[in-house]
Enzyme design. Structure first.
Site, PDB file in Angstrom:
ATOM      1  N   SER A 149       0.817  -1.229   0.000  1.00 41.05           N
ATOM      2  CA  SER A 149       0.000   0.000   0.000  1.00 41.05           C
ATOM      3  C   SER A 149       0.846   1.273   0.000  1.00 41.05           C
ATOM      4  O   SER A 149       0.506   2.260   0.645  1.00 41.05           O
ATOM      5  CB  SER A 149      -0.950   0.027   1.210  1.00 41.05           C
ATOM      6  OG  SER A 149      -1.730  -1.117   1.225  1.00 41.05           O
ATOM      7  N   SER A 150       1.970   1.261  -0.710  1.00 40.04           N
ATOM      8  CA  SER A 150       2.857   2.427  -0.727  1.00 40.04           C
ATOM      9  C   SER A 150       2.895   3.114  -2.075  1.00 40.04           C
ATOM     10  O   SER A 150       3.705   4.009  -2.289  1.00 40.04           O
ATOM     11  CB  SER A 150       4.287   1.994  -0.378  1.00 40.04           C
ATOM     12  OG  SER A 150       4.354   1.610   0.953  1.00 40.04           O
ATOM     13  N   SER A 153       2.391  -0.342  -6.559  1.00 40.29           N
ATOM     14  CA  SER A 153       1.543  -1.314  -7.223  1.00 40.29           C
ATOM     15  C   SER A 153       1.717  -2.705  -6.679  1.00 40.29           C
ATOM     16  O   SER A 153       1.773  -3.696  -7.413  1.00 40.29           O
ATOM     17  CB  SER A 153       1.752  -1.271  -8.729  1.00 40.29           C
ATOM     18  OG  SER A 153       2.439  -2.334  -9.199  1.00 40.29           O
ATOM     19  N   SER A 154       1.754  -2.805  -5.344  1.00 39.92           N
ATOM     20  CA  SER A 154       1.840  -4.132  -4.742  1.00 39.92           C
ATOM     21  C   SER A 154       0.621  -4.961  -5.116  1.00 39.92           C
ATOM     22  O   SER A 154       0.711  -6.172  -5.276  1.00 39.92           O
ATOM     23  CB  SER A 154       1.987  -4.024  -3.236  1.00 39.92           C
ATOM     24  OG  SER A 154       1.056  -3.107  -2.723  1.00 39.92           O
ATOM     25  N   SER A 155      -0.542  -4.317  -5.311  1.00 39.37           N
ATOM     26  CA  SER A 155      -1.733  -5.127  -5.609  1.00 39.37           C
ATOM     27  C   SER A 155      -1.621  -5.779  -6.986  1.00 39.37           C
ATOM     28  O   SER A 155      -1.944  -6.960  -7.144  1.00 39.37           O
ATOM     29  CB  SER A 155      -3.010  -4.310  -5.487  1.00 39.37           C
ATOM     30  OG  SER A 155      -2.981  -3.254  -6.399  1.00 39.37           O
ATOM     31  N   ASP A 199       0.027  -0.601 -14.256  1.00 33.68           N
ATOM     32  CA  ASP A 199       0.768  -1.403 -13.274  1.00 33.68           C
ATOM     33  C   ASP A 199       1.136  -2.779 -13.825  1.00 33.68           C
ATOM     34  O   ASP A 199       2.301  -3.183 -13.829  1.00 33.68           O
ATOM     35  CB  ASP A 199      -0.070  -1.585 -11.996  1.00 33.68           C
ATOM     36  CG  ASP A 199      -0.454  -0.270 -11.347  1.00 33.68           C
ATOM     37  OD1 ASP A 199       0.214   0.738 -11.621  1.00 33.68           O
ATOM     38  OD2 ASP A 199      -1.419  -0.258 -10.578  1.00 33.68           O
TER      39      ASP A 199
HETATM   40  C1  GLA Z   1      -2.373   3.370  -9.595  1.00 30.70           C
HETATM   41  C2  GLA Z   1      -3.267   2.697 -10.620  1.00 30.70           C
HETATM   42  C3  GLA Z   1      -2.694   2.837 -12.029  1.00 30.70           C
HETATM   43  C4  GLA Z   1      -2.346   4.289 -12.350  1.00 30.70           C
HETATM   44  C5  GLA Z   1      -1.550   4.907 -11.211  1.00 30.70           C
HETATM   45  C6  GLA Z   1      -1.355   6.389 -11.389  1.00 30.70           C
HETATM   46  O1  GLA Z   1      -1.159   2.700  -9.500  1.00 30.70           O
HETATM   47  O2  GLA Z   1      -3.427   1.342 -10.294  1.00 30.70           O
HETATM   48  O3  GLA Z   1      -3.598   2.301 -12.958  1.00 30.70           O
HETATM   49  O4  GLA Z   1      -3.491   5.030 -12.640  1.00 30.70           O
HETATM   50  O5  GLA Z   1      -2.163   4.732  -9.939  1.00 30.70           O
HETATM   51  O6  GLA Z   1      -0.564   6.642 -12.500  1.00 30.70           O
END
Ligand code: GLA
Length: 434
Positions: A149-150, A153-155, A199
């Site tokens: 959650s930082s 894009s861990s998800s 991501d």
């Molecule tokens: C998150 C979203 C992405 C993108 C970024 C911002 O990571 O999952 O799709 O929109 O924010 O660039």
């Protein structure tokens, strides 16, 4: 400073031993998915509007060790979250849309924070596209300590890891392009986040030494080499490092209403601009608005919508310039564009919060920093910076000192060990199976 290899043999061995214990199999049978986190130097918040984005992965991320379970049983444990996830791979999975994944009232007693929803979401996506998944997995998932959650894009890294594990266990051959779509189904349909494909594209397509460029409208991508990475220029080669600086504020994207509401504002702006230019038949996405039509009709937008649209069009221009700067090895220019992108996120997209904005302002002043911006959605989490490799340690100590002065409480919460507030990373490769 040399590049650190990730994952290390000892990290892999911990995972293999754990899965061997859970499954009663030999540790040699354990496969491991390596799914890196990503950064997006340029192209923030324009993927969901069909813009062009740039990305690369870093040498930290998710490791998922697993063995096929020989029946439909799915059993997963996590190094970060309590409880275990159990279900059958052939159960039909239905979307969780509207559920707050991090709300503990929403979780079953044995599974902290609903963390197993990403595994269920991966099955949802595979089933939705007609794959017959019969084989479960026994697995152990492990993220980089403190980095969930930082804004890295861990998800998506977790979603991609489960997809690759289920596909391997079920002997499915799936292309990166299909997996980009499957991860989109996990996020957009199963979890209800209206995000774009930045991501998972970064995680599935990146290659060490290159900048990944993705056109989120046409889904075409390119890998852009920098003259510094082709090995011919070692004498003059400028080694850059990637700094991650943590604000101490965390929030999973799906539980922050800000993200989806900004997406809705961009669509509203697109709708008005398309109507004004006689193109109301097109899907309301800013990528469907001609830049000239934007200039002609932007006066029709109210202040908030005008700011969101300005972010979109200016960010697209920065990406195009940034790709050129990268290709010609001009990291100083690349860095300036990153900081300009960061400023647009603050002024036009209005996605920061006070501590994150302070952190950004410290980063752009830190020694050796070429450029900085919020990472990911940028409502909470961390800022990233590209920094001269020889000055990365100085930059890190400057950032720690200055941020602790402004936000002593948050700085303390990150960790007692203040080293964790700023991490120095390298670029990495795409997700793979070992
Ligand atoms: C998150 C979203 C992405 C993108 C970024 C911002 O990571 O999952 O799709 O929109 O924010 O660039």
């Amino acid at each position: 400073m040399g590049a650190m290899r990730w994952p290390s043999e000892s990290e892999l061995n911990v995972i293999r031993t754990k899965v061997a214990e859970m499954s009663g199999r030999d540790s040699k049978e354990v496969r491991v998915v390596v799914s890196p986190y990503r950064i997006c130097p340029l192209g923030a918040h324009i993927d969901h509007q069909g813009g062009i984005v740039s990305a690369m992965t870093i040498n930290k991320g998710i490791l998922l060790g697993f063995v096929p379970s020989d029946d439909s049983q799915v059993l997963i444990q996590s190094a970060q979250f309590k409880g275990e996830v159990r279900f059958c791979a052939d159960e039909e999975q239905l979307p969780k849309t509207g559920a707050k994944l991090n709300d503990s009232s929403n979780c079953s007693s044995h599974e902290e924070c609903g963390w197993g929803n990403y595994a269920r979401g991966a099955l949802y996506a595979l089933q939705k596209r007609g794959n017959n998944i019969k084989q479960g997995i026994i697995g152990y998932i492990c993220g980089a300590e403190g980095l969930d959650s930082s804004g890295l894009s861990s998800s998506a890294a977790v979603g991609v890891a489960y997809l690759l594990a289920f596909e391997s266990a079920n002997k499915l051959i799936v292309s990166p392009t299909e997996n980009i779509e499957y991860d989109r189904l996990i996020e957009n349909e199963y979890l209800g986040l209206k995000n774009g494909i930045l991501d998972q594209s970064a995680i599935l397509l990146s290659s060490y030494g290159c900048l990944t460029c993705m056109n989120c409208k046409t889904k075409e991508h390119k890998l852009i080499h920098s003259p510094e990475s082709n090995g011919q220029n070692n004498e003059t080669k400028k080694q850059f490092k990637i700094l991650l600086a943590f604000s101490g504020l965390k929030q999973a994207l799906i539980s922050n209403p800000g993200y989806n509401s900004r997406v809705a504002e961009c669509r509203e702006a697109a709708k008005i601009l398309l109507q004004a230019s006689g193109n109301e038949g097109l899907e309301p996405l800013l990528s469907n608005v001609d830049p000239e039509a934007y200039e002609e009709h932007k006066v029709r937008l109210d202040l908030n919508l005008a700011r969101r649209a300005e972010h979109y069009f200016s960010e697209n221009r920065r990406v195009v310039k940034g790709l050129e700067a990268w290709a010609s090895g001009n990291i100083e220019e690349f860095g300036k564009l990153i900081s300009a992108s960061g400023l647009s996120s603050i002024q036009n997209y209005e996605s920061g919060c006070e501590p994150l904005i302070q952190l950004y302002e410290i980063l752009v002043k830190a020694p050796g920093v070429y450029g900085a911006r919020f990472s990911g959605a940028g409502f909470r989490g961390c800022c990233i910076a590209f920094v001269d490799g020889d000055r990365a340690l100085d930059a890190a100590s400057f950032i720690r000192k200055e941020y602790t002065k402004l936000q002593p409480e948050l700085a303390r919460q990150i960790d007692d060990d203040e080293e964790r507030m700023v991490l120095i990373c390298d670029a990495a490769d795409c997700a793979c199976l070992i």
